[in-house]
Design an enzyme around this catalytic site. Structure first.
Site, PDB file in Angstrom:
ATOM      1  N   HIS A   1      30.850  39.285  53.557  1.00 13.51           N
ATOM      2  CA  HIS A   1      31.807  38.474  54.328  1.00 13.51           C
ATOM      3  C   HIS A   1      33.180  38.616  53.709  1.00 13.51           C
ATOM      4  O   HIS A   1      33.343  39.242  52.655  1.00 13.51           O
ATOM      5  CB  HIS A   1      31.355  37.016  54.410  1.00 13.51           C
ATOM      6  CG  HIS A   1      31.295  36.285  53.103  1.00 13.51           C
ATOM      7  ND1 HIS A   1      30.507  36.710  52.051  1.00 13.51           N
ATOM      8  CD2 HIS A   1      31.922  35.157  52.669  1.00 13.51           C
ATOM      9  CE1 HIS A   1      30.638  35.869  51.036  1.00 13.51           C
ATOM     10  NE2 HIS A   1      31.502  34.929  51.381  1.00 13.51           N
TER      11      HIS A   1
ATOM     12  N   HIS B   1      35.349  36.429  52.374  1.00 15.40           N
ATOM     13  CA  HIS B   1      35.935  35.582  51.335  1.00 15.40           C
ATOM     14  C   HIS B   1      36.395  36.495  50.195  1.00 15.40           C
ATOM     15  O   HIS B   1      35.732  37.486  49.869  1.00 15.40           O
ATOM     16  CB  HIS B   1      34.917  34.554  50.821  1.00 15.40           C
ATOM     17  CG  HIS B   1      34.848  33.330  51.675  1.00 15.40           C
ATOM     18  ND1 HIS B   1      33.711  32.559  51.787  1.00 15.40           N
ATOM     19  CD2 HIS B   1      35.784  32.738  52.465  1.00 15.40           C
ATOM     20  CE1 HIS B   1      33.957  31.538  52.613  1.00 15.40           C
ATOM     21  NE2 HIS B   1      35.204  31.643  53.042  1.00 15.40           N
TER      22      HIS B   1
ATOM     23  N   ASP C   1      36.419  36.549  47.069  1.00 15.23           N
ATOM     24  CA  ASP C   1      35.588  36.924  45.908  1.00 15.23           C
ATOM     25  C   ASP C   1      34.536  37.982  46.238  1.00 15.23           C
ATOM     26  O   ASP C   1      33.833  38.450  45.346  1.00 15.23           O
ATOM     27  CB  ASP C   1      34.937  35.685  45.264  1.00 15.23           C
ATOM     28  CG  ASP C   1      34.143  34.834  46.254  1.00 15.23           C
ATOM     29  OD1 ASP C   1      34.458  34.866  47.459  1.00 15.23           O
ATOM     30  OD2 ASP C   1      33.213  34.137  45.818  1.00 15.23           O
ATOM     31  N   HIS C   2      34.450  38.373  47.502  1.00 18.43           N
ATOM     32  CA  HIS C   2      33.493  39.410  47.883  1.00 18.43           C
ATOM     33  C   HIS C   2      34.168  40.704  48.344  1.00 18.43           C
ATOM     34  O   HIS C   2      33.487  41.686  48.626  1.00 18.43           O
ATOM     35  CB  HIS C   2      32.541  38.885  48.971  1.00 18.43           C
ATOM     36  CG  HIS C   2      31.667  37.793  48.456  1.00 18.43           C
ATOM     37  ND1 HIS C   2      30.367  37.992  48.089  1.00 18.43           N
ATOM     38  CD2 HIS C   2      31.948  36.489  48.170  1.00 18.43           C
ATOM     39  CE1 HIS C   2      29.857  36.855  47.616  1.00 18.43           C
ATOM     40  NE2 HIS C   2      30.798  35.928  47.670  1.00 18.43           N
TER      41      HIS C   2
ATOM     42  N   HIS D   1      27.334  30.364  56.641  1.00 16.39           N
ATOM     43  CA  HIS D   1      28.290  30.135  55.556  1.00 16.39           C
ATOM     44  C   HIS D   1      29.667  29.689  56.058  1.00 16.39           C
ATOM     45  O   HIS D   1      30.648  29.738  55.339  1.00 16.39           O
ATOM     46  CB  HIS D   1      28.424  31.409  54.709  1.00 16.39           C
ATOM     47  CG  HIS D   1      29.262  31.251  53.486  1.00 16.39           C
ATOM     48  ND1 HIS D   1      29.035  30.262  52.548  1.00 16.39           N
ATOM     49  CD2 HIS D   1      30.339  31.941  53.031  1.00 16.39           C
ATOM     50  CE1 HIS D   1      29.937  30.358  51.580  1.00 16.39           C
ATOM     51  NE2 HIS D   1      30.736  31.360  51.848  1.00 16.39           N
TER      52      HIS D   1
ATOM     53  N   ASP E   1      26.874  34.727  50.769  1.00 16.80           N
ATOM     54  CA  ASP E   1      26.723  33.311  50.473  1.00 16.80           C
ATOM     55  C   ASP E   1      26.136  32.619  51.711  1.00 16.80           C
ATOM     56  O   ASP E   1      26.524  32.939  52.821  1.00 16.80           O
ATOM     57  CB  ASP E   1      28.076  32.679  50.208  1.00 16.80           C
ATOM     58  CG  ASP E   1      28.895  33.367  49.113  1.00 16.80           C
ATOM     59  OD1 ASP E   1      28.353  34.200  48.367  1.00 16.80           O
ATOM     60  OD2 ASP E   1      30.097  33.086  49.015  1.00 16.80           O
TER      61      ASP E   1
ATOM     62  N   HIS F   1      25.789  34.581  41.634  1.00 17.64           N
ATOM     63  CA  HIS F   1      26.865  33.849  42.293  1.00 17.64           C
ATOM     64  C   HIS F   1      26.958  32.409  41.768  1.00 17.64           C
ATOM     65  O   HIS F   1      27.028  31.443  42.518  1.00 17.64           O
ATOM     66  CB  HIS F   1      26.670  33.851  43.821  1.00 17.64           C
ATOM     67  CG  HIS F   1      27.940  33.584  44.577  1.00 17.64           C
ATOM     68  ND1 HIS F   1      28.421  32.318  44.810  1.00 17.64           N
ATOM     69  CD2 HIS F   1      28.851  34.421  45.140  1.00 17.64           C
ATOM     70  CE1 HIS F   1      29.544  32.379  45.494  1.00 17.64           C
ATOM     71  NE2 HIS F   1      29.835  33.652  45.704  1.00 17.64           N
TER      72      HIS F   1
END
Lengths: 304, 304
Positions: B61, B63, B65-66, B139, B207, B266
């Site tokens: 996805h 976000h 941090d990914h 999520h 997530d 995570h």
């Protein structure tokens, strides 16, 4: 007092033990970050200076190793619950580049105000006595060197204050601020202060070939942080082709600029031991220091 | 043989000793990276599996941090002189997001081919016997779990080959490829092979909240890599609010899915010692392992 830290010393790509080149400095509660490559938030976390208090980020140019950490940094600043606006400075196109990078960080709890350098806009007042200036470099894409100057006002001059008939009641106020209106008369600080004293200046230059006006731009820098892609003088041709500079070239700039101290940084990933070239570089500029990640220094005003 | 490495175990932000969650796996010369947060190139460098051989990157996805490490990763792959195309898989909008992030990496020596998941497109053939499948998660933004399956063909069956009148001359070729034309007759591998044997499957889920169809999607996984934001069951409410899952919730999925092994990852930056909750989680799923950065495993086909 002017604190400065070199967050990383690498060029091109972050290495496990060498983060990408970036600098952070703070004085009087104001914090400026210069450049933000991938991993800058990690090395800043190690340094422990915090995220919430970052007031401004200046970017030298848009090569990934100088800006790829921006989305994560903005998120980290946001997570620190900063709500005050953040200032950003950089080459023309900055707002557009940041807008695109923010595709993965669309929501932040603070505003960002952009200043894009141009022929007309070459400096910014961060605080009344803290100035950021830029100088165009030569790197094959728009790129800027920076100087950050903490000015220092003159000493309080009783004779001058008396001669200008400044009421004693407002002496202290005038020492702290530029203008005081008292009994309908305007008094200015230059009526009570002597000539400005020597301030403190930090210079930051990466990435570029040496340019004719770099030494005068960095004149008398208390600390010059300058790139040195390679220490080996035999790598000059390669360095020129990539529009960077060698240790020796950086040392020559520091010497001509009459800098107090030179920190070398932005090392090629192929150069494993920058220390190997330390002594040779010191022959040109003795106070050369090979940069290390998170090295810090506190600059102080000279004794009166 | 199917090598897998967990490149990081952090959620939200990279920490000095905990990189952001990402997984890399390789088999038969094919390498797939799943997720690419800030610093993924650094931990991959530490792992030493190289950049040039990365054939595909799947994103769960958008976000930060990914995916925040993608520009630097593309640059690192480019610097490794890869010229073969790179496959990218991810949620709808992937090509647009990557295009925007590439504002700082406009030039690469390889093409990128995008596959955006949809109701119609839920899997991809990475190699004839290597399959990537996705499952929509829960999520708060489009997010996908992945399974990577290395299929294993049936054993060579002499009786079957003879019964189908397959010339002995092409037995070996048919064992390696699906179809052989010999003397103008088409022979297929199912004429000489027994039923497909059990392959190897790696699941990756982050997530998300637990969903009803996750266990069946991950059914019989040899290795399930699953998020666990918090180990402390008292943090369930906070975890639900953030649309993540706890260690116990992940363990329940592993149990219901009849997975062989569970790697938790995570972790919240606020959880300093995930190990503190290991024993409790093992009560639900004994073969739970608390993920560590760069832990690796080689999965092998079961003995015949």
């Amino acid at each position: 007092m002017f604190d400065v830290a070199l967050l990383g010393t690498g060029g091109m790509m972050p290495l496990p033990n060498r983060f990408l080149t970036a600098m952070i400095c703070r004085t009087k509660g104001y914090t400026l970050l210069v450049d933000c490559g991938e991993g800058t938030q990690i090395t800043l976390k190690k340094l422990g200076w915090g995220f919430k208090n970052i007031d401004a980020i200046a970017i030298t140019h848009f090569h990934a190793d100088h800006i790829s950490g921006l989305p994560g940094m903005l998120l980290a600043i946001g997570n620190s619950e900063r709500t005050e606006p953040l200032q950003m400075f950089g080459p023309p196109g900055l707002a557009n580049v940041v807008e695109k990078l923010r595709v993965i960080v669309p929501e932040l709890p603070f505003d960002i105000f952009f200043t894009e350098w141009s022929k007309e806009v070459t400096s910014a007042e961060l605080l009344p006595d803290l100035q950021l200036k830029c100088l165009p470099l030569n790197h094959g894409m728009p790129c800027f060197a920076y100087s950050v100057t903490l000015h220092r006002q003159g000493r309080f001059d009783v004779e001058r204050a008396k001669a200008a008939n400044v009421p004693m009641k407002i002496w202290s106020a005038l020492q702290k601020q530029e203008k005081v209106v008292y009994n309908e008369i305007i008094y200015t600080s230059n009526m009570v202060l002597g000539e400005p004293r020597k301030g403190l200046m930090i210079g930051y230059c990466t990435d570029s070939r040496p340019t004719a006006d770099l030494p005068s731009f960095m004149q008398n820098a208390d600390l010059l942080i300058c790139e040195g892609l390679y220490g080996d003088p035999d790598k000059l041709e390669k360095t020129i082709a990539r529009k960077h500079m060698t240790f020796n070239e950086a040392a020559k700039i520091a010497k001509t600029a009459n800098a107090q101290e030179l920190w070398l940084t932005h090392f090629s990933p192929a150069m494993h031991n920058p220390q190997d070239y330390h002594k040779e570089t010191q022959k040109i500029f003795p106070n050369t220091i090979i940069g290390k990640d998170r090295m810090t220094k506190t600059l102080t005003f000279e004794e009166d």
